[in-house]
Design a protein around this motif. Structure first.
Motif, PDB file in Angstrom:
ATOM      1  N   LEU A 273       0.825  -1.212   0.000  1.00  0.00           N
ATOM      2  CA  LEU A 273       0.000   0.000   0.000  1.00  0.00           C
ATOM      3  C   LEU A 273       0.856   1.257   0.000  1.00  0.00           C
ATOM      4  O   LEU A 273       0.534   2.247  -0.652  1.00  0.00           O
ATOM      5  N   ILE A 274       1.949   1.203   0.729  1.00  0.00           N
ATOM      6  CA  ILE A 274       2.873   2.344   0.748  1.00  0.00           C
ATOM      7  C   ILE A 274       3.457   2.551  -0.651  1.00  0.00           C
ATOM      8  O   ILE A 274       3.551   3.669  -1.150  1.00  0.00           O
ATOM      9  N   LEU A 275       3.841   1.458  -1.292  1.00  0.00           N
ATOM     10  CA  LEU A 275       4.400   1.559  -2.639  1.00  0.00           C
ATOM     11  C   LEU A 275       3.379   2.160  -3.607  1.00  0.00           C
ATOM     12  O   LEU A 275       3.716   3.007  -4.430  1.00  0.00           O
ATOM     13  N   LYS A 276       2.127   1.738  -3.482  1.00  0.00           N
ATOM     14  CA  LYS A 276       1.070   2.289  -4.343  1.00  0.00           C
ATOM     15  C   LYS A 276       0.950   3.786  -4.158  1.00  0.00           C
ATOM     16  O   LYS A 276       0.842   4.549  -5.110  1.00  0.00           O
ATOM     17  N   LEU A 277       0.945   4.188  -2.895  1.00  0.00           N
ATOM     18  CA  LEU A 277       0.796   5.592  -2.561  1.00  0.00           C
ATOM     19  C   LEU A 277       1.993   6.405  -3.066  1.00  0.00           C
ATOM     20  O   LEU A 277       1.830   7.468  -3.674  1.00  0.00           O
TER      21      LEU A 277
ATOM     22  N   ASN B  85      21.086   9.953  11.994  1.00  0.00           N
ATOM     23  CA  ASN B  85      22.262  10.825  12.063  1.00  0.00           C
ATOM     24  C   ASN B  85      23.496  10.168  11.488  1.00  0.00           C
ATOM     25  O   ASN B  85      24.330  10.815  10.849  1.00  0.00           O
ATOM     26  N   GLU B  86      23.622   8.862  11.709  1.00  0.00           N
ATOM     27  CA  GLU B  86      24.747   8.127  11.131  1.00  0.00           C
ATOM     28  C   GLU B  86      24.693   8.166   9.612  1.00  0.00           C
ATOM     29  O   GLU B  86      25.694   8.389   8.946  1.00  0.00           O
ATOM     30  N   LEU B  87      23.494   7.903   9.069  1.00  0.00           N
ATOM     31  CA  LEU B  87      23.343   7.925   7.612  1.00  0.00           C
ATOM     32  C   LEU B  87      23.660   9.313   7.069  1.00  0.00           C
ATOM     33  O   LEU B  87      24.288   9.459   6.029  1.00  0.00           O
ATOM     34  N   ARG B  88      23.213  10.323   7.798  1.00  0.00           N
ATOM     35  CA  ARG B  88      23.471  11.706   7.362  1.00  0.00           C
ATOM     36  C   ARG B  88      24.959  12.005   7.395  1.00  0.00           C
ATOM     37  O   ARG B  88      25.514  12.548   6.454  1.00  0.00           O
ATOM     38  N   SER B  89      25.599  11.616   8.500  1.00  0.00           N
ATOM     39  CA  SER B  89      27.012  11.985   8.622  1.00  0.00           C
ATOM     40  C   SER B  89      27.879  11.173   7.659  1.00  0.00           C
ATOM     41  O   SER B  89      28.945  11.630   7.260  1.00  0.00           O
ATOM     42  N   ASP B  90      27.408  10.011   7.265  1.00  0.00           N
ATOM     43  CA  ASP B  90      28.133   9.254   6.230  1.00  0.00           C
ATOM     44  C   ASP B  90      27.703   9.667   4.822  1.00  0.00           C
ATOM     45  O   ASP B  90      28.071   9.022   3.850  1.00  0.00           O
ATOM     46  N   HIS B  91      26.894  10.720   4.727  1.00  0.00           N
ATOM     47  CA  HIS B  91      26.411  11.231   3.430  1.00  0.00           C
ATOM     48  C   HIS B  91      25.694  10.152   2.621  1.00  0.00           C
ATOM     49  O   HIS B  91      25.867  10.070   1.410  1.00  0.00           O
ATOM     50  N   LEU B  92      24.912   9.333   3.302  1.00  0.00           N
ATOM     51  CA  LEU B  92      24.221   8.258   2.605  1.00  0.00           C
ATOM     52  C   LEU B  92      22.787   8.620   2.250  1.00  0.00           C
ATOM     53  O   LEU B  92      22.200   8.027   1.364  1.00  0.00           O
ATOM     54  N   ILE B  93      22.212   9.586   2.953  1.00  0.00           N
ATOM     55  CA  ILE B  93      20.855  10.000   2.582  1.00  0.00           C
ATOM     56  C   ILE B  93      20.794  11.514   2.406  1.00  0.00           C
ATOM     57  O   ILE B  93      21.504  12.267   3.063  1.00  0.00           O
ATOM     58  N   GLU B  94      19.932  11.936   1.479  1.00  0.00           N
ATOM     59  CA  GLU B  94      19.728  13.379   1.265  1.00  0.00           C
ATOM     60  C   GLU B  94      18.760  13.884   2.315  1.00  0.00           C
ATOM     61  O   GLU B  94      18.792  15.023   2.727  1.00  0.00           O
ATOM     62  N   LYS B  95      17.830  12.993   2.703  1.00  0.00           N
ATOM     63  CA  LYS B  95      16.709  13.456   3.493  1.00  0.00           C
ATOM     64  C   LYS B  95      16.086  12.287   4.237  1.00  0.00           C
ATOM     65  O   LYS B  95      16.077  11.170   3.743  1.00  0.00           O
ATOM     66  N   PHE B  96      15.582  12.583   5.431  1.00  0.00           N
ATOM     67  CA  PHE B  96      14.812  11.592   6.174  1.00  0.00           C
ATOM     68  C   PHE B  96      13.391  12.126   6.309  1.00  0.00           C
ATOM     69  O   PHE B  96      13.198  13.269   6.713  1.00  0.00           O
ATOM     70  N   ILE B  97      12.420  11.313   5.926  1.00  0.00           N
ATOM     71  CA  ILE B  97      11.021  11.737   6.038  1.00  0.00           C
ATOM     72  C   ILE B  97      10.291  10.706   6.876  1.00  0.00           C
ATOM     73  O   ILE B  97      10.341   9.510   6.573  1.00  0.00           O
ATOM     74  N   SER B  98       9.629  11.162   7.949  1.00  0.00           N
ATOM     75  CA  SER B  98       8.974  10.157   8.780  1.00  0.00           C
ATOM     76  C   SER B  98       7.564   9.857   8.277  1.00  0.00           C
ATOM     77  O   SER B  98       6.912  10.706   7.681  1.00  0.00           O
ATOM     78  N   LYS B  99       7.165   8.622   8.493  1.00  0.00           N
ATOM     79  CA  LYS B  99       5.826   8.193   8.120  1.00  0.00           C
ATOM     80  C   LYS B  99       4.885   8.459   9.285  1.00  0.00           C
ATOM     81  O   LYS B  99       5.301   8.326  10.420  1.00  0.00           O
ATOM     82  N   PRO B 100       3.632   8.747   9.033  1.00  0.00           N
ATOM     83  CA  PRO B 100       3.066   9.047   7.716  1.00  0.00           C
ATOM     84  C   PRO B 100       3.555  10.418   7.251  1.00  0.00           C
ATOM     85  O   PRO B 100       3.636  11.343   8.050  1.00  0.00           O
ATOM     86  N   TRP B 101       3.884  10.522   5.987  1.00  0.00           N
ATOM     87  CA  TRP B 101       4.425  11.785   5.488  1.00  0.00           C
ATOM     88  C   TRP B 101       3.309  12.633   4.908  1.00  0.00           C
ATOM     89  O   TRP B 101       2.220  12.176   4.627  1.00  0.00           O
ATOM     90  N   GLU B 102       3.643  13.876   4.680  1.00  0.00           N
ATOM     91  CA  GLU B 102       2.731  14.837   4.079  1.00  0.00           C
ATOM     92  C   GLU B 102       3.119  14.904   2.606  1.00  0.00           C
ATOM     93  O   GLU B 102       4.286  15.125   2.278  1.00  0.00           O
ATOM     94  N   GLU B 103       2.149  14.686   1.729  1.00  0.00           N
ATOM     95  CA  GLU B 103       2.452  14.593   0.296  1.00  0.00           C
ATOM     96  C   GLU B 103       3.251  15.793  -0.227  1.00  0.00           C
ATOM     97  O   GLU B 103       4.244  15.634  -0.930  1.00  0.00           O
ATOM     98  N   GLY B 104       2.794  16.996   0.137  1.00  0.00           N
ATOM     99  CA  GLY B 104       3.475  18.198  -0.364  1.00  0.00           C
ATOM    100  C   GLY B 104       4.943  18.231   0.027  1.00  0.00           C
ATOM    101  O   GLY B 104       5.813  18.605  -0.764  1.00  0.00           O
TER     102      GLY B 104
END
Length: 138
Positions: A21-25, A107-126
């Motif tokens: 369902l998440i993938l569909k959305l 924070n680990e992923l961020r400091s290792d430059h592995l992600i651009e952004k973290f978005i928590s679920k449920p997210w806001e579409e905009g």
């Protein structure tokens, strides 16, 4: 399965989540901001399939614009998956979506430059679409 590709396609956005369902959305929302002639959204329920398929997508001269990765998945967590893929394709851009990931991991992923952004679920579409557009440089 074989991915049938149109000649005009240049880009792919990959979504990975163990919840269909998440993938569909995600797919529905992303389709509002992509250029359909040039970009497709590929969804995977099974993280290891991404690892197997990403080579074939890239070998079809498709540029992976973005990976949207869930954190909590049965076979491998999103952080491990991103590390795994980035060892081979360090320039890939990743957004992590999660209801569960803790700050330490993020924070680990961020400091290792592995992600651009973290978005928590449920997210806001905009919010999601503006982040995606930023990363795609549109």
């Amino acid at each position: 399965g074989t991915i049938m590709l149109e000649d005009s396609l240049k880009y792919v956005i990959i979504c990975i989540d163990d919840d269909p369902l998440i993938l569909k959305l995600l797919s529905f929302q992303l389709n509002k901001v992509i250029e359909h002639e040039t970009t497709i959204v590929e969804c995977f329920l099974e993280p290891m399939e991404v690892v197997e398929n990403i080579d074939s997508l890239i070998s079809h001269d498709l540029e992976v614009l973005l990976l949207l990765v869930d954190y909590q998945m049965p076979s491998i967590n999103g952080a491990e998956l991103i590390r795994n893929i980035k060892q081979k394709y360090p320039e890939l851009k990743c957004i992590m979506l999660s209801g569960q990931a803790n700050n330490i991991i993020v924070n680990e992923l961020r400091s290792d430059h592995l992600i651009e952004k973290f978005i928590s679920k449920p997210w806001e579409e905009g919010n999601l679409l503006s982040e995606v557009s930023k990363i795609m440089g549109k």
